[in-house]
Write a protein that holds these residues in place. Structure first.
Motif, PDB file in Angstrom:
ATOM      1  N   VAL A  42      16.995   7.370  13.764  1.00 34.58           N
ATOM      2  CA  VAL A  42      17.745   7.031  14.988  1.00 34.58           C
ATOM      3  C   VAL A  42      19.014   6.269  14.621  1.00 34.58           C
ATOM      4  N   ALA A  43      18.912   5.362  13.658  1.00 33.09           N
ATOM      5  CA  ALA A  43      20.078   4.592  13.223  1.00 33.09           C
ATOM      6  C   ALA A  43      21.129   5.508  12.601  1.00 33.09           C
ATOM      7  N   GLN A  44      20.694   6.454  11.777  1.00 33.58           N
ATOM      8  CA  GLN A  44      21.634   7.397  11.171  1.00 33.58           C
ATOM      9  C   GLN A  44      22.275   8.295  12.224  1.00 33.58           C
ATOM     10  N   TRP A  45      21.476   8.749  13.177  1.00 32.02           N
ATOM     11  CA  TRP A  45      22.007   9.576  14.262  1.00 32.02           C
ATOM     12  C   TRP A  45      23.070   8.800  15.043  1.00 32.02           C
ATOM     13  N   TYR A  46      22.773   7.533  15.355  1.00 34.65           N
ATOM     14  CA  TYR A  46      23.708   6.721  16.120  1.00 34.65           C
ATOM     15  C   TYR A  46      24.989   6.455  15.329  1.00 34.65           C
ATOM     16  N   ALA A  47      24.849   6.170  14.033  1.00 33.59           N
ATOM     17  CA  ALA A  47      26.038   5.935  13.202  1.00 33.59           C
ATOM     18  C   ALA A  47      26.913   7.185  13.161  1.00 33.59           C
ATOM     19  N   ASN A  48      26.296   8.344  13.059  1.00 29.52           N
ATOM     20  CA  ASN A  48      27.078   9.585  13.067  1.00 29.52           C
ATOM     21  C   ASN A  48      27.697   9.849  14.434  1.00 29.52           C
ATOM     22  N   LEU A  49      26.990   9.469  15.502  1.00 31.20           N
ATOM     23  CA  LEU A  49      27.492   9.665  16.856  1.00 31.20           C
ATOM     24  C   LEU A  49      28.724   8.786  17.130  1.00 31.20           C
TER      25      LEU A  49
END
Length: 125
Positions: free
Chosen positions: A25-32
């Motif tokens: 989730v953290a990686q997804w958010y950072a990419n978002l």
């Protein structure tokens, strides 16, 4: 609570189950957020107006400072063009390391220590 604010990160890192669920989730958010698509690192987003960040920026090596300025100019140029960098130039997760945070933490620790010494009262016996 530390000087940068409360953080659940140490608790999450210590639990394998929580880390397993939170990391994607953290990686997804950072990419978002899109800063990596512009070639920026997370620490490039720090508020430069804060005095502790100003002092931390002064502690960077010439190479780190030059790289930071280059990334900022590249991101500003891409912002004017209204498009991200080509995919092969995006900042990868492995490259996105916290280069400024250790300096900020040391500045805040020094400020705390200085305040403690300034508040020290000497009593005669």
């Amino acid at each position: 609570m530390n000087a940068l604010g409360p953080s659940l990160a140490p608790h999450i890192r210590s639990s394998r189950t929580l880390k397993k669920w939170v990391a994607p989730v953290a990686q997804w958010y950072a990419n978002l957020m899109g800063y990596r698509q512009m070639g920026l690192k997370y620490d490039d987003l720090q508020q430069e107006e804060l005095p502790e960040v100003q002092r931390a920026l002064g502690r960077l090596t010439q190479r780190e400072y030059y790289d930071r300025v280059y990334r900022m100019k590249l991101a500003a140029h891409q912002s004017v063009l209204h498009k991200p960098l080509p995919k092969e130039q995006w900042m990868s997760t492995k490259e996105d390391v916290r280069y400024l945070k250790p300096h900020i933490v040391s500045v805040l620790e020094e400020d705390t220590e200085r305040a403690a010494w300034d508040a020290l009262s000497v009593q005669r016996k």
